[in-house]
Design a protein around this motif. Structure first.
Motif, PDB file in Angstrom:
ATOM      1  N   ARG A 160       0.972  -1.078   0.275  1.00 40.62           N
ATOM      2  CA  ARG A 160      -0.001   0.264   0.429  1.00 40.62           C
ATOM      3  C   ARG A 160       0.751   1.295  -0.449  1.00 40.62           C
ATOM      4  O   ARG A 160       1.798   1.505   1.148  1.00 40.62           O
ATOM      5  CB  ARG A 160      -0.866   0.180   1.492  1.00 40.62           C
ATOM      6  CG  ARG A 160      -1.602   0.815   1.339  1.00 40.62           C
ATOM      7  CD  ARG A 160      -3.143   0.763   2.110  1.00 40.62           C
ATOM      8  NE  ARG A 160      -2.063   0.626   3.297  1.00 40.62           N
ATOM      9  CZ  ARG A 160      -3.009   2.030   3.987  1.00 40.62           C
ATOM     10  NH1 ARG A 160      -3.047   2.787   3.011  1.00 40.62           N
ATOM     11  NH2 ARG A 160      -1.627   1.800   5.624  1.00 40.62           N
ATOM     12  N   TYR A 161       0.376   1.975  -0.521  1.00 39.31           N
ATOM     13  CA  TYR A 161       1.697   3.066  -0.664  1.00 39.31           C
ATOM     14  C   TYR A 161       1.678   3.767   0.533  1.00 39.31           C
ATOM     15  O   TYR A 161       0.323   4.526   1.233  1.00 39.31           O
ATOM     16  CB  TYR A 161       0.566   4.309  -1.907  1.00 39.31           C
ATOM     17  CG  TYR A 161       1.031   5.230  -2.228  1.00 39.31           C
ATOM     18  CD1 TYR A 161       2.372   5.681  -3.446  1.00 39.31           C
ATOM     19  CD2 TYR A 161       0.916   6.909  -1.794  1.00 39.31           C
ATOM     20  CE1 TYR A 161       3.034   6.383  -3.755  1.00 39.31           C
ATOM     21  CE2 TYR A 161       1.956   7.832  -2.253  1.00 39.31           C
ATOM     22  CZ  TYR A 161       3.039   7.487  -2.605  1.00 39.31           C
ATOM     23  OH  TYR A 161       3.653   9.129  -3.499  1.00 39.31           O
ATOM     24  N   GLY A 162       3.186   4.607   0.140  1.00 37.23           N
ATOM     25  CA  GLY A 162       3.314   5.740   1.425  1.00 37.23           C
ATOM     26  C   GLY A 162       2.785   4.547   2.862  1.00 37.23           C
ATOM     27  O   GLY A 162       2.284   5.255   3.765  1.00 37.23           O
ATOM     28  N   SER A 163       2.966   3.516   3.114  1.00 36.49           N
ATOM     29  CA  SER A 163       3.169   2.681   4.470  1.00 36.49           C
ATOM     30  C   SER A 163       3.508   1.662   4.658  1.00 36.49           C
ATOM     31  O   SER A 163       5.065   1.606   3.601  1.00 36.49           O
ATOM     32  CB  SER A 163       1.428   2.602   4.355  1.00 36.49           C
ATOM     33  OG  SER A 163       1.813   1.264   3.646  1.00 36.49           O
ATOM     34  N   SER A 164       3.831   1.043   6.053  1.00 37.55           N
ATOM     35  CA  SER A 164       4.142  -0.356   6.179  1.00 37.55           C
ATOM     36  C   SER A 164       3.530  -1.819   5.792  1.00 37.55           C
ATOM     37  O   SER A 164       3.757  -2.586   6.154  1.00 37.55           O
ATOM     38  CB  SER A 164       4.861  -0.241   7.694  1.00 37.55           C
ATOM     39  OG  SER A 164       5.596   0.955   7.994  1.00 37.55           O
ATOM     40  N   ASP A 165       2.521  -1.077   5.134  1.00 40.18           N
ATOM     41  CA  ASP A 165       2.064  -2.585   4.952  1.00 40.18           C
ATOM     42  C   ASP A 165       1.567  -3.194   3.566  1.00 40.18           C
ATOM     43  O   ASP A 165       2.038  -2.232   2.670  1.00 40.18           O
ATOM     44  CB  ASP A 165       0.236  -1.718   4.926  1.00 40.18           C
ATOM     45  CG  ASP A 165      -0.440  -1.116   5.870  1.00 40.18           C
ATOM     46  OD1 ASP A 165       0.617  -1.382   6.999  1.00 40.18           O
ATOM     47  OD2 ASP A 165      -1.106  -0.401   5.750  1.00 40.18           O
ATOM     48  N   TRP A 166       2.257  -4.366   3.572  1.00 41.82           N
ATOM     49  CA  TRP A 166       2.396  -4.868   2.483  1.00 41.82           C
ATOM     50  C   TRP A 166       2.154  -6.843   2.978  1.00 41.82           C
ATOM     51  O   TRP A 166       2.709  -6.869   3.861  1.00 41.82           O
ATOM     52  CB  TRP A 166       3.888  -4.560   1.685  1.00 41.82           C
ATOM     53  CG  TRP A 166       5.391  -5.227   2.312  1.00 41.82           C
ATOM     54  CD1 TRP A 166       5.461  -6.451   2.820  1.00 41.82           C
ATOM     55  CD2 TRP A 166       5.537  -4.451   2.956  1.00 41.82           C
ATOM     56  NE1 TRP A 166       7.154  -6.099   2.864  1.00 41.82           N
ATOM     57  CE2 TRP A 166       6.839  -4.801   3.673  1.00 41.82           C
ATOM     58  CE3 TRP A 166       5.595  -3.113   3.312  1.00 41.82           C
ATOM     59  CZ2 TRP A 166       7.950  -4.050   4.320  1.00 41.82           C
ATOM     60  CZ3 TRP A 166       6.935  -2.030   4.425  1.00 41.82           C
ATOM     61  CH2 TRP A 166       8.144  -2.831   4.778  1.00 41.82           C
ATOM     62  N   LEU A 167       1.790  -7.787   1.570  1.00 42.94           N
ATOM     63  CA  LEU A 167       1.853  -8.963   2.065  1.00 42.94           C
ATOM     64  C   LEU A 167       2.758  -9.381   1.307  1.00 42.94           C
ATOM     65  O   LEU A 167       4.274  -9.016   0.647  1.00 42.94           O
ATOM     66  CB  LEU A 167       1.064  -9.392   0.862  1.00 42.94           C
ATOM     67  CG  LEU A 167      -0.341  -8.649   0.982  1.00 42.94           C
ATOM     68  CD1 LEU A 167      -1.446  -9.395  -0.008  1.00 42.94           C
ATOM     69  CD2 LEU A 167      -0.825  -9.319   2.710  1.00 42.94           C
TER      70      LEU A 167
END
Length: 1201
Positions: free
Chosen positions: A47-54
């Motif tokens: 997710r753009y500009g975040s620390s959220d990824w799989l």
């Protein structure tokens, strides 16, 4: 897009992304592509500009938004690698494109410092197809009639895709001339290829392919017919099927899909039922039959629907031990007065809890579970079972089975597979009050945090699929469960059945039988001749030569000429009695066969059938160093080959397959049209090149050995000149005999750590076995290495006592180690066998127990290598191996190390020094002799014979039998022939003599062994207690200048100097068995039996070699005992030293000892002569006592100089 958190959709180039409100494994992102699309790749981004990824995820596909199918790589790996940050894009190209309208992504793991976050993009192209539906009725079908004048093509191809929820039905039927037809029918979810002769005949099954084809997903089917075989393909698996000969000219008249119609009577052909489901892209020889139906072509008739109409059935998968589903209870309906529970399930497991619920009013619990693949119902209360019911059998077959549990008016019943009439129905009296309410119900297992004890499960959890759940005849909406609006659950896969058939296609090789559970499969290798987790490695050696070097002797053995390859083991006879080890392969006519003209035509033809198959025979011949076969022709007025310029009267066929015509005879050269006498120039008629071609009235013969391997074996024999009056002949074709194993001794010596051999890339994607022998004086080194981009395989000597087998197939490096208790750098041969398959890796060293390492259940299993294979070193030239590597085989194929070593610096072909490893096989004073390929046991100094000098040389003696071995010169002279003549007789005292023999007899007394004037008699069997006795001759007499040895009867001239009583005893001879007689290095009995013409032996009376030394076949065995005697004569200096020690120990005077020896010498002769007449006396001097301390006084030995 949709999910429980209702996200918004973003592509990879935009900001934002999808992030559900709750980050757990029950979230998903669903994409509707609008129409069926061929999806080739997916790409993910955080997710753009975040620390959220799989970091990992699953992909699901569906045509309808229900009944999802998980995409798997290599048919096993389900998860995809994700991202390592929020900005980078990770694209994954699908190995097999997926065709679907809906795509669902399910997160598995994500950044632990963030949440689930995703931007997703899919890649693909439009997919067009023609689809029809068949409803399973007799009128719902598609029939294509070929025009009578249609030109026959070299091949016929039918291809289509189908999907169905029914596990049986006739899918395709091809009718041809003469009532011959081929059908493809679904049976229990498998596709059966059936052959019929007539519409009402019982079909013959030719092949079975596929599994779980009733899963309501698309499956690809293709049938290609050629003249003699069919290629049948289901999904990605193809099987070649041989068809009967009458189909070679068979022409298709009609092709039926769905309900099968007879082209003549318009009646249905008897089958398992009609197909119900959908078809796509039905093609016959590139002709689109669905398009023809749409355009109402006169050749095609069909009652079909031009869309795929499929029922919606929501299934749930219980994949693991933490899976459970809790549903709210149900009350009894007013109409029935009871409650009911119904569902369908499928599984591979024999045991597991299906459902359970409590009985609050009774204080008990109900368990419905599988045990030994049968359905059991148990009501339990206060530690004991109040009721047990059992129904059904073999319910772990992967098929859907229906279950109904009913309570009606105080009676309880369970029913299994009611619609199909199978299973069992039990209705015993219910021992508790009427069941009118079911409290919360649990399926598969119980929650881990269930502290209220609402759910108790003493059984295994259920692993499998369920569908069509009903409570009190009301359907359970599993979509509501998925959306957490009904009940609770854990670790479930809803709206899909994730069952996998791990036995289709079977990973068990060489006929191993496959069975499976939900998570694994097992191979039963019994009676297959192979072993290992997948029945990959042969349990047999590849040649008789290999059996010999395991220490075996002659006998019948199974040999597997290609190891783990496809050729089956074969039973052969291994003859190890000669210096060469012979493999003998018999055929159906190895005896001499006589021919007469009266009952024969102009020619006589005979075919020879061998005990092994063609492929086995061909490989056995090619890998042998030498092969031969006797070919003999005895004749009287029957010509054989004529002259080299004329047409031969007879010939034979030999070589691979049916063989090629050969016009030469045994002992001659190929193509010469000659016999052995023509080659040697000694034929009875110099004008001809075969004895039989002289055409004489006397019997003559042409025989010899065929040794040209390319012409072997003899397949057929055609004899032509046997029709004339007076013609007679006899032929004989001997068994095929081969010796040597070019693979077994193929070796290379690596003299530097930087030296190596390289070969093409090793291909062992699913299963790989590597075996070799090595010997070295180095403590470490790499035997073998092959690299890929990430994958690799390596075997190395990591220390002087440890071998390591390591590899990586994409799951990370794996190692298998074997530790030896003895050093491996001892310059002796050691054997290494490594195997890696989809289930496990194993490593075996010599005869130590194998070390194994299991493969991950859902991991990668394709080994992908692309570099050269390095032997004796690595690509980096580090940690190279110094020493010898021999008989290196990869998946049953031997690498020719010697050929490659001849052109490689630092490596030498061959490797000498085999006696250090195999010398212990040479027994009984046999001497190991080095050979270029192997070793040989020289039994010249042994009384034994055989390949390992362990075969007893025995003979049956009669009373008149005598064997006399005469030394051509005094024995001391022959033993010291290297000394100067002046010193030969200077010291005629022998340094030590060893005489040994074994005997069996019922005669007593009797002569066993006579040396010049030496007579030794046997003890009475009745007093013999120990089967082996050692006699130490410690008297003053010595063996000097021995001239002869006599076994058996002692004749007059040899007994002139004997006491009359002893002479009379010697004249009686010996009746019984003598075996392995030796006098130092002289073996008189062996010389008489095996070399009578070249040895100084004189044989009188009957002497026949026998196996009487073997207890199992000896005629005296039942009543007599076999004894072994060893006589040792010690020289005087050693005797004096021994006496001095005895005197010192017992403090006995030297004078007393000398007097005792003197008296013993004076009285010795008289005691022995008197003892001859005391047969029944307990003091008979030849009685042997077991106590060696009494040997000198109670068992005096006699010898005469």
């Amino acid at each position: 897009t949709s999910s429980p958190a209702a996200p918004s959709s973003q592509n990879l180039t935009g900001a934002g992304g999808w992030s559900p409100l709750t980050s757990d494994r029950y979230q998903w992102l669903e994409v509707d592509l609008g129409e069926r699309t061929k999806i080739t790749a997916v790409a993910t981004q955080g997710r753009y500009g975040s620390s959220d990824w799989l970091t990992s995820y699953l992909l699901m596909f569906s045509d309808t938004g229900h009944n999802w199918k998980q995409y798997r790589q290599e048919d096993s790996i389900g998860s995809f690698p994700g991202n390592s940050n929020a900005d980078s894009v990770v694209q994954y190209k699908l190995q097999q494109p997926a065709v679907a309208r809906f795509l669902r992504l399910i997160p598995l793991d994500w950044n632990p410092s963030g949440r689930i976050g995703l931007r997703l993009e899919t890649y693909g192209c439009p997919y067009t197809s023609d689809v029809v539906s068949l409803d399973g009725s007799s009128s719902s079908s598609l029939v294509y009639r070929l025009s009578p004048g249609t030109r026959r093509t070299p091949r016929d191809v039918v291809s289509l895709k189908f999907k169905t929820v029914r596990n049986s039905g006739s899918l395709l039927h091809a009718e041809g001339d003469g009532g011959l037809s081929l059908s493809l029918e679904l049976e229990r979810g498998k596709l059966q290829l059936l052959l019929r002769r007539g519409s009402s005949s019982e079909p013959r099954r030719l092949a079975s392919l596929g599994s779980l084809l009733d899963d309501q997903h698309w499956h690809h089917l293709a049938v290609e017919r050629r003249s003699s075989h069919l290629n049948l393909t289901v999904d990605k698996h193809t099987e070649r099927v041989q068809i009967p000969a009458e189909f070679s000219h068979w022409e298709i008249r009609q092709l039926s899909v769905g309900a099968v119609q007879n082209p003549d009577s318009q009646k249905q052909v008897v089958s398992k039922g009609n197909f119900r489901g959908c078809l796509e892209n039905l093609l016959y020889n590139s002709l689109n039959l669905i398009q023809l139906v749409k355009h109402k072509d006169h050749q095609v008739k069909g009652n079909v629907t031009f869309s795929c109409v499929e029922p919606v059935s929501v299934a749930v998968t219980f994949p693991g031990p933490q899976s459970f589903l809790q549903l709210p209870g149900a009350s009894a309906s007013s109409s029935s007065g009871g409650v009911s529970v119904g569902f369908q399930f499928r599984t591979w497991n024999k045991a597991g809890l299906l459902l359970t619920f409590g009985l609050p009013q009774e204080g008990g619990v109900v368990w419905l579970y599988l045990n030994e693949a049968r359905l059991r119902l148990q009501i339990h209360k206060a530690g004991r079972a109040l009721l047990e019911l059992t129904a059904g059998s073999a319910l772990n077959d992967g098929q859907w089975h229906s279950v109904e549990l009913n309570s009606r008016r105080g009676r309880l019943s369970i029913t299994v597979d009611k619609e199909e009439g199978g299973g069992a129905h039990a209705s015993p009296t219910f021992p508790v009050s009427s069941l009118t309410h079911i409290p919360p119900l649990f399926c598969s297992g119980c929650p881990a945090e269930d502290d209220g004890q609402e759910c108790r499960n003493p059984f295994n959890v259920f692993q499998g699929c369920m569908r069509l759940l009903t409570l009190d005849n009301q359907d359970v909406d599993l979509i509501m469960v998925q959306q957490k609006e009904l009940g609770t659950f854990s670790n479930l896969q809803i709206d899909m059945c994730g069952i996998i058939d791990r036995c289709s296609p079977s990973r068990c090789e060489h006929g191993g039988r496959c069975s499976q559970s939900w998570i694994a499969f097992h191979c039963n290798c019994s009676d297959s001749g192979y072993s290992g987790a997948t029945c990959h490695s042969s349990v047999y050696e590849q040649s008789c030569e290999a059996y010999k070097h395991n220490g075996n002797t002659s006998g019948h053995f199974y040999i597997d000429v290609d190891g783990s390859g496809p050729i089956r083991p074969q039973l052969v006879y291994c003859n190890m009695t000669e210096e060469n080890t012979w493999m003998v392969i018999q055929h159906n006519n190895t005896e001499a066969t006589r021919l007469r003209p009266s009952s024969l035509g102009n020619q006589h033809s005979v075919h020879f059938d061998y005990a092994t198959e063609e492929e086995q025979l061909s490989v056995a011949i090619s890998q042998s160093e030498h092969c031969e076969q006797e070919l003999s022709y005895q004749c009287r007025r029957s010509r054989l080959l004529n002259t080299p310029e004329g047409s031969p009267f007879s010939w034979w066929l030999g070589g691979p397959g049916a063989g090629r015509v050969q016009t030469y005879w045994g002992g001659a050269q190929p193509g010469s049209q000659q016999c052995a006498c023509g080659l040697q120039g000694d034929c009875v008629d110099p004008q001809h090149y075969c004895n039989c071609d002289a055409d004489r009235m006397e019997w003559t013969e042409d025989s010899g050995l065929l040794t040209h391997k390319e012409s072997l074996p003899v397949r057929s024999l055609v004899l032509g000149d046997i029709q004339r009056p007076g013609s007679e002949a006899a032929y004989r074709v001997g068994p095929l005999r081969c010796h040597g194993d070019k693979n077994f001794w193929n070796a290379a010596f690596f003299d530097k750590e930087t030296s190596y051999l390289h070969f093409p890339t090793f291909h062992g994607e699913l299963s790989a076995d590597i075996s070799f022998l090595f010997k070295t004086t180095a403590s470490s080194g790499v035997f073998l290495e092959n690299l890929g981009i990430k994958d690799f395989i390596r075997i190395e000597l990591s220390s002087s006592t440890q071998v390591v087998f390591s590899f990586d197939v994409g799951n990370g490096p794996l190692e298998v180690r074997v530790e030896s208790s003895v050093p491996l750098d001892d310059n002796r041969w050691h054997r290494v066998r490594a195997e890696r398959n989809v289930k496990e890796a194993s490593l075996r060293l010599d005869d130590l127990p194998a070390a194994t390492q299991e493969a991950p259940a859902d991991g990668h299993f394709h080994l992908q290598l692309n570099s050269q294979l390095f032997i004796g070193g690595t690509a980096s030239r580090q940690k190279g191996f110094r020493g010898c590597i021999r008989s290196l085989q990869l998946n049953g194929v031997t690498l020719d190390l010697e050929e490659r070593a001849r052109i490689t610096p630092g490596v030498r072909p061959g490797c000498p020094g085999h006696c250090s490893s195999y010398g212990s096989f040479c027994q009984n004073r046999g001497r190991c002799v080095e050979r270029v390929n192997g070793f040989h046991c020289d039994c010249g100094l042994s009384a034994y014979t055989g390949v390992f000098c362990n075969t007893e040389v025995s003979a049956s003696f009669k009373s008149g039998t005598s064997v006399s071995y005469t030394f051509k010169e005094p024995y001391e002279l022959s033993r010291n022939s290297s000394a100067l003549p002046s010193s030969i007789y200077s010291d005629t005292t022998l340094r030590g003599e060893n005489v040994s023999l074994s005997f069996r007899t019922s005669q007593s007394p009797a002569v066993l062994f006579y040396c010049q004037l030496v007579l030794q008699r046997a003890p009475r069997p009745a007093h013999q207690q120990n089967p082996r006795e050692d006699f130490n001759l410690t008297s003053d007499g010595e063996f000097n200048a021995v001239k002869s040895l006599v076994l058996g009867k002692v004749h007059g001239e040899s007994s002139d100097d004997l006491d009359p009583d002893l002479a009379r005893l010697g004249s009686l001879g010996f009746t019984g068995c003598l075996s392995v007689v030796s006098f130092n290095s002289i073996s008189p009995l062996k010389a008489a039996l095996l070399h009578p013409d070249t040895s100084p032996v004189i044989i009188t009376g009957p002497l026949a070699r026998s196996n009487c030394g073997n207890n199992s076949s000896d005629p005296f065995y039942k009543s007599d005992q076999k004894f072994s005697l060893i006589f040792i004569s010690l020289n005087s200096s050693f005797l004096a030293g021994l006496i001095a020690v005895v005197i010192f120990v017992v403090v006995t005077g030297l004078a007393i000892t000398a007097r005792f020896l003197y008296r013993r010498k004076e009285t010795y002769r008289n005691q022995e002569v008197k003892g001859v007449n005391q047969d029944d006396s307990p003091d008979f001097p030849f009685n042997n006592q077991a106590d060696p301390q009494n040997a000198s006084s109670e068992n005096p030995k006699e010898y005469f100089i």
